[in-house]
Design an enzyme around this catalytic site. Sequence first.
Site, mmCIF file in Angstrom:
data_model
loop_
_atom_site.group_PDB
_atom_site.id
_atom_site.type_symbol
_atom_site.label_atom_id
_atom_site.label_comp_id
_atom_site.label_asym_id
_atom_site.label_seq_id
_atom_site.Cartn_x
_atom_site.Cartn_y
_atom_site.Cartn_z
ATOM 1 N NE ARG A 1 9.309 -15.034 17.338
ATOM 2 C CZ ARG A 1 9.566 -16.006 16.555
ATOM 3 N NH1 ARG A 1 9.433 -16.644 16.773
ATOM 4 N NH2 ARG A 1 10.164 -14.832 15.623
ATOM 5 C CG ASP B 1 6.708 -20.069 23.527
ATOM 6 O OD1 ASP B 1 6.682 -20.011 22.338
ATOM 7 O OD2 ASP B 1 7.526 -20.675 24.283
ATOM 8 N NE ARG C 1 7.318 -21.480 29.638
ATOM 9 C CZ ARG C 1 7.227 -22.276 28.265
ATOM 10 N NH1 ARG C 1 6.403 -21.665 26.749
ATOM 11 N NH2 ARG C 1 7.067 -23.414 28.145
#
Lengths: 248, 248
Positions: free
Chosen positions: A51, A53, A199
């Site tokens: 996945r 975000d 990130r």
Amino acid sequence: MNRVKATVAYDGTNFAGYQFQPKMRTVQSEIDKALRKLHKDPAIYSVASGRTDAGVHAWGQVIHFDTPLELELDRWQMALNVLLPKDIRIVGTEYVDDEFHARYSATGKTYMFKWSYSEVQSPFDRNYSVHLGKWRPDIERMREAAHYFIGTHDFTSFCSSKTATSTKVRTVRELTLTKRDEELIMMIEGNGFLYNMVRTIAGMLFAVGIGWNDPEDMKKIIEAKDRKKAGKTAPAHGLYLMSVTYDD
Amino acid sequence: MNRVKATVAYDGTNFAGYQFQPKMRTVQSEIDKALRKLHKDPAIYSVASGRTDAGVHAWGQVIHFDTPLELELDRWQMALNVLLPKDIRIVGTEYVDDEFHARYSATGKTYMFKWSYSEVQSPFDRNYSVHLGKWRPDIERMREAAHYFIGTHDFTSFCSSKTATSTKVRTVRELTLTKRDEELIMMIEGNGFLYNMVRTIAGMLFAVGIGWNDPEDMKKIIEAKDRKKAGKTAPAHGLYLMSVTYDD
């Protein structure tokens, strides 16, 4: 049944992330909706490499799906792109054997993180890179810090504390920083990434670049295996899933 | 009172055009809202060099406004950018004398029109260039056609039939076509443009490029002074107002 592997690009701006969520506009929902329309079969579904975000973009997400149809390859791309919204595009398709699995067969992923230097942030970039404002990070310091991430480490300090996986050991094979026109680009390649890991590394490198941390701090922070030791997670809209690799 | 000239960039995607319209999100409404907040004065307003349609972008729209405030120049930019939404950015400001008028003092404008060649349209370009799909226009033919537009002509054939202006005579000083990576770029500079004029010229050049019209047809179409003779108006999202010039 035939198994199709497809490479997917999407602009993450208007999605609540990749994964299906009831009543939300997600990339997976849109892809599965298109597949179901094409097949006139409400049970068909796709499997992605992983996945992403809300706000995160992709040039090279990979999915697979099983289908009774036997279209010519370029037909798959056309047929799906007609049914998909314009912020998702199928950019390549191939038939694969049923050993292939978009998630479990993946052996590596490359992500890009983008900051922009422009004095005023261009309105055209606002969803596609993180504006540095008055900050001018020192790229040499960031490169020094980057060395500490290369190799196989327990990345507990660099993933969301919500992450529940059997192991937080991952291998980063490449981590580069490049200045290009008005952009600062981080490219990172590894065998897999934990939730928020790219990130958090981007945020940490930025902190080193502007002097909040020293490059040598990276060693201690990795060894601490404590998410609280690493700094802020960089914003989602600077992040792009560039490619997923599979062994032949 | 001081008169401020400001250069404004905006992503036209999420606006119902430049000009104020009740209950619609327009560029002008957002700029005037920011000015009113900054001045705590509901009567302050801005004047632009001209309007742009819904979906049309700008790198260099120019506005002016009168203000009792005497901020330092870079303060204007910062103060307004804090109040403006991120799809509008003030990219430059200067104090001008009250002879200056964003609309009436303008002596020229440059627009860009962008098509993209990529096999599949990138999801990141969908609102910023017109995808050529399978079309591969012949740029040499388009350049030949472009010559007919240079100079001073009555452009009645190339403006919306709704246009009500005293004269439809305009001067086009430059019209170039350039291929750059996966993009085809038209740049047009003139003393002013009628409503839909740039997009109608872009549509006509495209028609020549793909063989629907011959370059020589341009002469007849211009002379006809009849909007029906020119082809389709090219889509708004390929168009950018690049700059507005003023004589010193």
